[in-house]
Design a protein around this motif. Structure first.
Motif, PDB file in Angstrom:
ATOM      1  N   GLY A  80      -1.595  -2.144  13.052  1.00 54.82           N
ATOM      2  CA  GLY A  80      -0.164  -2.534  13.198  1.00 54.82           C
ATOM      3  C   GLY A  80       0.073  -2.915  11.118  1.00 54.82           C
ATOM      4  O   GLY A  80       1.213  -3.914  11.015  1.00 54.82           O
ATOM      5  N   GLN A  81      -0.272  -1.940  10.873  1.00 56.28           N
ATOM      6  CA  GLN A  81       0.016  -1.909   8.781  1.00 56.28           C
ATOM      7  C   GLN A  81       1.289  -0.812   9.275  1.00 56.28           C
ATOM      8  O   GLN A  81       1.505   0.006   9.003  1.00 56.28           O
ATOM      9  N   ILE A  82       2.122  -1.033   8.290  1.00 61.98           N
ATOM     10  CA  ILE A  82       3.214  -0.409   8.025  1.00 61.98           C
ATOM     11  C   ILE A  82       3.357   0.272   6.679  1.00 61.98           C
ATOM     12  O   ILE A  82       3.614  -0.721   5.646  1.00 61.98           O
ATOM     13  N   ILE A  83       2.519   1.004   6.488  1.00 57.66           N
ATOM     14  CA  ILE A  83       2.130   1.917   5.554  1.00 57.66           C
ATOM     15  C   ILE A  83       3.033   3.250   5.057  1.00 57.66           C
ATOM     16  O   ILE A  83       3.297   4.185   5.477  1.00 57.66           O
ATOM     17  N   GLY A  84       3.790   2.895   3.932  1.00 62.16           N
ATOM     18  CA  GLY A  84       4.565   4.575   3.295  1.00 62.16           C
ATOM     19  C   GLY A  84       3.673   5.510   2.736  1.00 62.16           C
ATOM     20  O   GLY A  84       2.431   5.546   2.544  1.00 62.16           O
ATOM     21  N   GLY A  85       4.177   6.107   2.370  1.00 61.35           N
ATOM     22  CA  GLY A  85       3.112   7.283   1.625  1.00 61.35           C
ATOM     23  C   GLY A  85       3.053   8.585   2.865  1.00 61.35           C
ATOM     24  O   GLY A  85       3.143   8.590   3.952  1.00 61.35           O
ATOM     25  N   TRP A  86       2.208   9.615   2.187  1.00 65.51           N
ATOM     26  CA  TRP A  86       1.523  10.768   2.974  1.00 65.51           C
ATOM     27  C   TRP A  86       0.170  10.734   2.211  1.00 65.51           C
ATOM     28  O   TRP A  86      -0.073  11.056   1.285  1.00 65.51           O
ATOM     29  N   ALA A 102       9.422  17.318  -2.411  1.00 61.32           N
ATOM     30  CA  ALA A 102       8.383  16.009  -2.936  1.00 61.32           C
ATOM     31  C   ALA A 102       9.290  14.933  -2.896  1.00 61.32           C
ATOM     32  O   ALA A 102       9.422  14.366  -2.208  1.00 61.32           O
ATOM     33  N   LYS A 103      11.085  14.942  -3.729  1.00 60.91           N
ATOM     34  CA  LYS A 103      11.943  14.336  -3.184  1.00 60.91           C
ATOM     35  C   LYS A 103      12.297  13.863  -2.009  1.00 60.91           C
ATOM     36  O   LYS A 103      12.001  12.413  -1.914  1.00 60.91           O
ATOM     37  N   THR A 104      12.729  14.347  -1.155  1.00 60.27           N
ATOM     38  CA  THR A 104      12.355  14.471   0.226  1.00 60.27           C
ATOM     39  C   THR A 104      12.010  13.996   1.147  1.00 60.27           C
ATOM     40  O   THR A 104      12.245  12.654   1.740  1.00 60.27           O
ATOM     41  N   PHE A 105      10.079  14.069   0.294  1.00 58.36           N
ATOM     42  CA  PHE A 105       8.979  13.090   1.242  1.00 58.36           C
ATOM     43  C   PHE A 105       9.536  11.800   1.166  1.00 58.36           C
ATOM     44  O   PHE A 105       8.867  11.244   2.058  1.00 58.36           O
ATOM     45  N   ALA A 106       9.729  11.637  -0.306  1.00 59.70           N
ATOM     46  CA  ALA A 106       9.375  10.421  -0.609  1.00 59.70           C
ATOM     47  C   ALA A 106      10.150   9.645  -0.070  1.00 59.70           C
ATOM     48  O   ALA A 106      10.305   8.179   0.317  1.00 59.70           O
ATOM     49  N   ASP A 107      11.877  10.145  -0.636  1.00 56.92           N
ATOM     50  CA  ASP A 107      12.709   9.225   0.757  1.00 56.92           C
ATOM     51  C   ASP A 107      12.804   9.095   2.266  1.00 56.92           C
ATOM     52  O   ASP A 107      12.835   7.679   2.469  1.00 56.92           O
ATOM     53  N   MET A 108      11.972  10.081   2.456  1.00 53.94           N
ATOM     54  CA  MET A 108      11.713   9.602   4.048  1.00 53.94           C
ATOM     55  C   MET A 108      10.448   8.812   4.149  1.00 53.94           C
ATOM     56  O   MET A 108      11.184   7.507   5.384  1.00 53.94           O
ATOM     57  N   SER A 109       9.651   8.649   3.267  1.00 51.00           N
ATOM     58  CA  SER A 109       8.991   7.285   3.756  1.00 51.00           C
ATOM     59  C   SER A 109       9.422   6.284   3.648  1.00 51.00           C
ATOM     60  O   SER A 109       9.534   5.086   4.389  1.00 51.00           O
ATOM     61  N   ASN A 110      10.430   5.976   2.039  1.00 48.71           N
ATOM     62  CA  ASN A 110      10.600   4.772   2.412  1.00 48.71           C
ATOM     63  C   ASN A 110      11.416   4.718   3.361  1.00 48.71           C
ATOM     64  O   ASN A 110      12.239   3.132   3.713  1.00 48.71           O
ATOM     65  N   GLY A 158      10.106   3.423  -6.225  1.00 52.04           N
ATOM     66  CA  GLY A 158       9.436   2.198  -5.839  1.00 52.04           C
ATOM     67  C   GLY A 158       8.310   1.451  -6.529  1.00 52.04           C
ATOM     68  O   GLY A 158       8.357   0.612  -6.029  1.00 52.04           O
ATOM     69  N   ALA A 159       8.783   1.736  -7.719  1.00 55.60           N
ATOM     70  CA  ALA A 159       7.236   0.894  -8.528  1.00 55.60           C
ATOM     71  C   ALA A 159       7.574  -0.850  -8.433  1.00 55.60           C
ATOM     72  O   ALA A 159       6.776  -1.310  -8.547  1.00 55.60           O
ATOM     73  N   GLU A 160       8.837  -0.584  -8.713  1.00 50.81           N
ATOM     74  CA  GLU A 160       9.274  -1.944  -8.709  1.00 50.81           C
ATOM     75  C   GLU A 160       8.257  -3.263  -7.789  1.00 50.81           C
ATOM     76  O   GLU A 160       8.934  -4.454  -7.718  1.00 50.81           O
ATOM     77  N   HIS A 161       7.880  -2.142  -5.885  1.00 48.22           N
ATOM     78  CA  HIS A 161       7.185  -2.530  -5.190  1.00 48.22           C
ATOM     79  C   HIS A 161       5.909  -3.274  -5.592  1.00 48.22           C
ATOM     80  O   HIS A 161       5.635  -4.512  -5.091  1.00 48.22           O
ATOM     81  N   TYR A 162       5.494  -2.011  -6.720  1.00 46.38           N
ATOM     82  CA  TYR A 162       3.805  -2.756  -6.802  1.00 46.38           C
ATOM     83  C   TYR A 162       3.377  -3.878  -8.040  1.00 46.38           C
ATOM     84  O   TYR A 162       4.537  -4.102  -9.037  1.00 46.38           O
ATOM     85  N   ARG A 163       2.748  -4.471  -7.770  1.00 44.05           N
ATOM     86  CA  ARG A 163       1.978  -5.061  -8.385  1.00 44.05           C
ATOM     87  C   ARG A 163      -0.107  -5.100  -8.826  1.00 44.05           C
ATOM     88  O   ARG A 163      -0.317  -5.595  -7.645  1.00 44.05           O
ATOM     89  N   LEU A 164      -0.348  -4.406 -10.079  1.00 45.50           N
ATOM     90  CA  LEU A 164      -1.970  -4.223 -10.002  1.00 45.50           C
ATOM     91  C   LEU A 164      -2.268  -6.416 -10.530  1.00 45.50           C
ATOM     92  O   LEU A 164      -1.886  -6.715 -10.529  1.00 45.50           O
ATOM     93  N   ILE A 165      -3.485  -6.389  -9.314  1.00 47.86           N
ATOM     94  CA  ILE A 165      -4.008  -7.210  -9.394  1.00 47.86           C
ATOM     95  C   ILE A 165      -5.626  -7.444 -10.255  1.00 47.86           C
ATOM     96  O   ILE A 165      -6.689  -5.866  -9.554  1.00 47.86           O
ATOM     97  N   SER A 166      -6.253  -7.913 -10.592  1.00 48.75           N
ATOM     98  CA  SER A 166      -6.985  -8.080 -11.232  1.00 48.75           C
ATOM     99  C   SER A 166      -8.581  -8.559 -10.741  1.00 48.75           C
ATOM    100  O   SER A 166      -7.809  -8.743  -9.767  1.00 48.75           O
ATOM    101  N   GLN A 167      -9.471  -7.494 -10.905  1.00 47.28           N
ATOM    102  CA  GLN A 167     -10.913  -8.395 -10.587  1.00 47.28           C
ATOM    103  C   GLN A 167     -10.764  -9.590 -10.693  1.00 47.28           C
ATOM    104  O   GLN A 167     -11.614 -10.485  -9.634  1.00 47.28           O
TER     105      GLN A 167
END
Length: 438
Positions: A80-86, A102-110, A158-167
């Protein structure tokens, strides 16, 4: 795969948390006559239903055939995970096929993710959709990969959706000692997949799609007017779309050698107290670790922990799925040793050699997609749209997708499992070494 699989299902969904909580499910009849349609779709999972909706929304006459029940296979029993990318990175796709592909696949994932969100809203499907997803690192190499993901997202979108979480902060998101960091992605999420499949099927039926369950396909003949044969009836169509993956079997023997069925397994705990859930995964994201043979889990709408993983290539299920998966869960969450497991189930996914979905032409006026390789919730939805575009005459994205070449498993159907067992053993050892390195 033998049609005994369909017989053994006894016409019902797999006994799972999803089947127990899906609510009202429409019963569609068995095909018991020879009929005609503009388009015949084989397979009542996400890809087939998605194609059916796309076509019906444009006024096309569609018949959909399903071997057991709508959403019976991987679409209705996955994590049940909604995950983008290939599987291939966009930089790799650019190196092989150029920037536009490559851009077409990026757009299709989103777009695939947006199809799910928009369709649930448009057709009022309550599929327990919740946004939020954590990619969890177990060693330094995983953390390095996370930085690569962010760099790729800055280039391809899609970088605006990412946030790195530290140890130092990761335990504020996952109450486990297993991880040294995580990558938060708010455009991904999770849902109840069988609720979505059943709701999308109802939407398709309301649009005029004729759905037939309990109708395994025995033969597909291409031509000017392809014919699809079941045990009790036939469909003559202008075009056919095959989306039944590893369940097509001898009906499409040329495709059988391009994929390998693999088992994957899930458990669901009893409902947990609200304060326990709030500590376990405080913000409620779906979680997936970064090993090759990985764990994935999430909190359901009724406060259960749903925990999956243990991909098996031998064709043999664990003797006791619940007990085996419970042990895996305790490695991540030892504090849940007192928790009861209410549901345990498994099923097949279809792996391609390169782990990218395989789309193409099988025979005259017969098209297919298969090989989603465990990343299917999003990819199936956009694949259904692209195949619908193809049969409606817009071939642009189909042609781009069809550039990706797919090899036959070494040794065909006879040796593909032994070969993949060796490969999985290699990845298991690699995961173990990476984790030991820290």
């Amino acid at each position: 795969m033998s049609h005994s699989v369909f017989k053994n299902a006894k016409g019902q969904h797999v006994d799972s948390y999803y089947a127990a909580t899906v609510g009202e499910v429409a019963d569609y009849p068995r095909l018991q006559a020879d009929i005609e349609a503009e388009v015949c779709i084989i397979g009542g999972g996400f890809a087939g239903i998605s194609a059916a909706i796309e076509l019906a929304e444009q006024g096309h006459d569609v018949v959909l055939l399903e071997g057991v029940r709508v959403g019976w296979a991987a679409s209705g029993r996955n994590g049940g995970q909604i995950i983008g990318g290939w599987r291939d990175s966009y930089d790799d796709l650019e190196a092989k096929f150029g920037y536009d592909t490559a851009k077409t696949f990026a757009d299709m994932s989103n777009e695939g993710k947006q199809i799910i969100y928009d369709r649930a809203e448009k057709y009022k499907i309550n599929a327990d959709i919740k946004k939020g997803y954590l990619l969890a690192a177990m060693c330094k190499s995983h953390v390095n990969y996370m930085h690569d993901y962010i760099a790729e997202a800055e280039k391809w979108g899609g970088a605006e959706h990412y946030r790195l979480i530290s140890q130092q902060d990761v335990k504020n998101y996952i109450d486990s000692n297993s991880y040294i960091g995580a990558l938060d992605n708010q455009s991904n999420g999770h849902l109840h997949p069988l609720k979505l499949a059943v709701g999308e099927a109802k939407a398709a039926a309301d649009l005029g799609v004729r759905i037939y369950e309990h109708s395994p396909v025995l033969d597909v003949q291409g031509g000017d007017e392809p014919v699809v044969t079941t045990a009790h009836g036939k469909v003559k169509a202008k075009q056919v779309i095959m989306t039944a993956n590893c369940y097509l079997g001898k009906a499409a023997p040329k495709l059988e050698k391009k994929i390998m069925p693999a088992g994957t397994y899930v458990i669901a705990t009893e409902p947990l107290a609200a304060e326990r859930v709030a500590k376990l995964i405080p913000q409620g994201q779906a979680v997936c670790d970064m090993r090759h043979i990985l764990d994935y889990y999430r909190i359901t709408a009724d406060n259960r922990l749903l925990f999956g993983g243990k991909t098996i290539y031998s064709g043999k299920d664990p003797k006791d799925i619940g007990k085996s998966m419970f042990k895996d869960m305790l490695k991540v969450f030892p504090q849940l040793a007192d928790v009861k497991i209410d549901f345990a189930w498994g099923g097949h996914i279809d792996l391609s050699v390169n782990r990218m979905p395989h789309m193409g032409r099988y025979a005259d006026n017969v098209y297919f997609v298969q090989g989603f390789s465990g990343f299917g919730v999003v990819a199936t939805h956009i694949a259904g749209r692209v195949l619908a575009e193809k049969v409606m005459g817009n071939t642009q994205r189909y042609d781009i997708w069809n550039q990706i070449k797919h090899h036959t498993f070494p040794g065909g159907t006879l040796l593909r499992k032994p070969g993949y067992l060796l490969g999985s053993s290699f990845f298991y050892l690699r995961d173990m070494i990476d984790t030991m390195k820290g």
